[in-house]
Design an enzyme around this catalytic site. Structure first.
Site, mmCIF file in Angstrom:
data_model
loop_
_atom_site.group_PDB
_atom_site.id
_atom_site.type_symbol
_atom_site.label_atom_id
_atom_site.label_comp_id
_atom_site.label_asym_id
_atom_site.label_seq_id
_atom_site.Cartn_x
_atom_site.Cartn_y
_atom_site.Cartn_z
ATOM 1 N N PRO A 30 -3.770 -3.154 1.480
ATOM 2 C CG PRO A 30 -4.806 -1.494 2.733
ATOM 3 C CD PRO A 30 -4.367 -2.911 2.781
ATOM 4 C CG ASN A 31 -1.383 1.600 -0.793
ATOM 5 O OD1 ASN A 31 -1.962 2.103 -1.751
ATOM 6 N ND2 ASN A 31 -1.594 1.996 0.442
ATOM 7 N NE ARG A 67 3.466 1.342 -0.794
ATOM 8 C CZ ARG A 67 3.082 0.603 0.234
ATOM 9 N NH1 ARG A 67 2.855 -0.682 0.086
ATOM 10 N NH2 ARG A 67 2.921 1.148 1.413
ATOM 11 C CE1 TYR A 117 6.937 -1.716 2.193
ATOM 12 C CE2 TYR A 117 6.635 0.238 0.829
ATOM 13 C CZ TYR A 117 6.462 -0.426 2.029
ATOM 14 O OH TYR A 117 5.823 0.186 3.077
ATOM 15 C CG ASN A 143 2.174 -7.454 3.889
ATOM 16 O OD1 ASN A 143 1.850 -6.567 4.684
ATOM 17 N ND2 ASN A 143 3.182 -7.310 3.036
ATOM 18 C CB ALA A 160 -1.112 1.208 5.938
ATOM 19 C CG ASP A 173 -12.492 -7.235 16.724
ATOM 20 O OD1 ASP A 173 -11.663 -7.455 17.632
ATOM 21 O OD2 ASP A 173 -13.317 -6.301 16.757
ATOM 22 C CD GLU A 189 1.858 -8.616 11.968
ATOM 23 O OE1 GLU A 189 1.418 -9.073 13.054
ATOM 24 O OE2 GLU A 189 2.301 -7.464 11.840
ATOM 25 C CG HIS A 194 4.941 -6.466 8.000
ATOM 26 N ND1 HIS A 194 3.809 -5.807 7.577
ATOM 27 C CD2 HIS A 194 4.671 -6.930 9.230
ATOM 28 C CE1 HIS A 194 2.895 -5.863 8.534
ATOM 29 N NE2 HIS A 194 3.393 -6.547 9.542
ATOM 30 C CG LEU A 195 7.151 -7.133 1.084
ATOM 31 C CD1 LEU A 195 6.281 -6.168 0.330
ATOM 32 C CD2 LEU A 195 7.874 -8.078 0.165
ATOM 33 C CB SER A 196 9.688 -2.772 5.073
ATOM 34 O OG SER A 196 8.439 -2.528 5.711
ATOM 35 N NE ARG A 225 9.156 1.639 6.298
ATOM 36 C CZ ARG A 225 8.127 1.424 5.478
ATOM 37 N NH1 ARG A 225 7.588 0.221 5.385
ATOM 38 N NH2 ARG A 225 7.643 2.423 4.758
ATOM 39 N NE ARG A 270 5.843 3.061 7.583
ATOM 40 C CZ ARG A 270 4.889 3.187 6.645
ATOM 41 N NH1 ARG A 270 3.979 2.251 6.489
ATOM 42 N NH2 ARG A 270 4.875 4.236 5.854
HETATM 43 C C1 DQA Z 1 4.240 -3.403 4.910
HETATM 44 C C2 DQA Z 1 4.655 -2.449 6.039
HETATM 45 C C3 DQA Z 1 3.540 -1.462 6.357
HETATM 46 O O1 DQA Z 1 3.981 -0.568 7.378
HETATM 47 C C4 DQA Z 1 3.200 -0.640 5.131
HETATM 48 O O2 DQA Z 1 2.128 0.224 5.398
HETATM 49 C C5 DQA Z 1 2.913 -1.496 3.943
HETATM 50 C C6 DQA Z 1 3.773 -2.627 3.675
HETATM 51 C C7 DQA Z 1 5.400 -4.297 4.454
HETATM 52 O O3 DQA Z 1 5.126 -5.332 3.841
HETATM 53 O O4 DQA Z 1 6.569 -3.964 4.693
HETATM 54 O O5 DQA Z 1 2.032 -1.206 3.152
HETATM 55 O O6 DQA Z 1 3.199 -4.228 5.386
#
Ligand code: DQA
Length: 149
Positions: free
Chosen positions: A10-11, A18, A23, A72, A75, A85, A96, A98-100, A105, A109
């Site tokens: 998502p997002n 964003r 990011y 990725n 959230a 699962d 796994e 993540h950009l951040s 944070r 998270r």
């Molecule tokens: C994220 C980190 C998550 O906490 C956040 O909700 C995201 C982006 C990242 O790529 O840093 O949507 O997965």
């Protein structure tokens, strides 16, 4: 040719606009282009996709026809037992990303439902997190597939 599924939650479709201070300014399409280039360098094929919907992400995981997955989950990382699962039921390695760096944070998270069932986690390097994951996947696949020479 080995196939890698790169799945975004998502997002992440909003990357570029964003919270760029967190990011960065690259869009998801920019990141896909970088991954395509890196895949070509490693002789890998990629499928790159994004969904805002938990069930759609789970459908992608269940239907995955790949040798490894880069995930990725956005959230949903911090909330989804259903994704956990689905990943647990996969028999290919998952990385796994993540950009951040979620650990630097908000405290909500700091917990990932996904981390206990993945091969490794790469976070905090912006789009480079994806490329580092691609390099790790390429290495894993080349170690698992001895060359004929
Ligand atoms: C994220 C980190 C998550 O906490 C956040 O909700 C995201 C982006 C990242 O790529 O840093 O949507 O997965």
């Amino acid at each position: 040719m080995s196939k890698i599924l790169i799945l975004n939650g998502p997002n992440l479709n909003l990357l570029g606009q964003r919270e760029p201070e967190i990011y960065g300014r690259e869009t998801l399409e920019d990141i896909e282009a970088l991954c395509v280039e890196r895949a070509a360098r490693h002789g890998l094929e990629i499928a790159f996709t994004q969904s805002n919907h938990e069930g759609v992400l789970i459908d992608h995981i269940q239907a995955a026809d790949c040798q490894a997955m880069i995930l990725n989950a956005g959230a949903l990382t911090h909330s989804s037992v259903a994704l956990l699962d689905a990943v647990r039921a996969l028999d290919v390695p998952v990385i796994e990303v993540h950009l951040s760096n979620p650990y630097a944070r908000e405290s909500y998270r700091h917990h990932s439902y996904i981390s206990p069932v993945v091969r490794g986690v790469i976070c905090g390097f912006g789009s480079q997190s994806y490329l580092l994951a691609m390099d790790a996947v390429a290495k894993m696949i080349s170690q698992a597939t001895p060359s004929s020479t």
